[in-house]
Enzyme design. Sequence first.
Site, PDB file in Angstrom:
ATOM      1  N   ASP A 136      -0.959  15.634   4.748  1.00  0.00           N
ATOM      2  CA  ASP A 136      -1.684  16.893   4.650  1.00  0.00           C
ATOM      3  C   ASP A 136      -0.706  18.017   5.014  1.00  0.00           C
ATOM      4  O   ASP A 136       0.269  17.782   5.746  1.00  0.00           O
ATOM      5  CB  ASP A 136      -2.873  16.868   5.609  1.00  0.00           C
ATOM      6  CG  ASP A 136      -3.530  18.218   5.760  1.00  0.00           C
ATOM      7  OD1 ASP A 136      -4.010  18.758   4.755  1.00  0.00           O
ATOM      8  OD2 ASP A 136      -3.521  18.755   6.896  1.00  0.00           O
ATOM      9  N   ALA A 137      -0.965  19.209   4.528  1.00  0.00           N
ATOM     10  CA  ALA A 137      -0.041  20.322   4.781  1.00  0.00           C
ATOM     11  C   ALA A 137      -0.437  21.143   6.005  1.00  0.00           C
ATOM     12  O   ALA A 137       0.279  21.190   7.014  1.00  0.00           O
ATOM     13  CB  ALA A 137       0.051  21.217   3.547  1.00  0.00           C
TER      14      ALA A 137
END
Length: 220
Positions: free
Chosen positions: A9-10
């Site tokens: 995930d960012a």
Amino acid sequence: MRHAAYVFDAYGTLFDVHAAVRRHADEIGPDGQFFSEIWRAKQLEYSWVRTLMDAYADFWQLTEQALDFAFSKVPSVDPALREKLLDAYWHLDCYPEVPAVLKALKADGARLAILSNGSPAMLEAAVRSAALDNVIDEVISVDSVKRFKTDPSVYDLVTTGWRLYPAAVSFQSSNRWDIAGATKFGFRTVWINRTGQPDEYRDLSPALILPSLEGLLIAG
């Protein structure tokens, strides 16, 4: 033994979502942390609600709308800071351990990807700003399916695109709800619990809980 693929995930996992507000903390004043938390909470809420309604708007639009709500909710913060805060969001700081961990996994032969709610332009700017563009093999945005996490079609972008079984993918996120969705999909999941939050979704537990990404180099 390392996994074949590591997907991250960012926002909140690789990139610090509160860095934009901290960058202008002096101008924002004492309510900065509260303001930043509202901005983030609404950004996520809007993504969930729009997926449920099947009324997609890209993540940058939701980021702008959430910021406007935060200004309304916290009147002590000057709305004249809007453009400064939005500009800062394009260049969020990555967490200190991120470059070294990703480089080490890459050196071991793993494939690396980002899977994010972020729009393609947002992600491209963040990755380039953090100098991760030479380490990440692919940046995958939900924009291609017009649905946000935790919709299964988002996680399927990895398995279909890379022709992997879900169990071959190690998925890392700081968001417990994201970990629940990825676990349900079949990924091996690692919750990066940076702030010591209590566990939720006990029926969809992660394989590992780590305080930072550094633990991946030991746990695999």
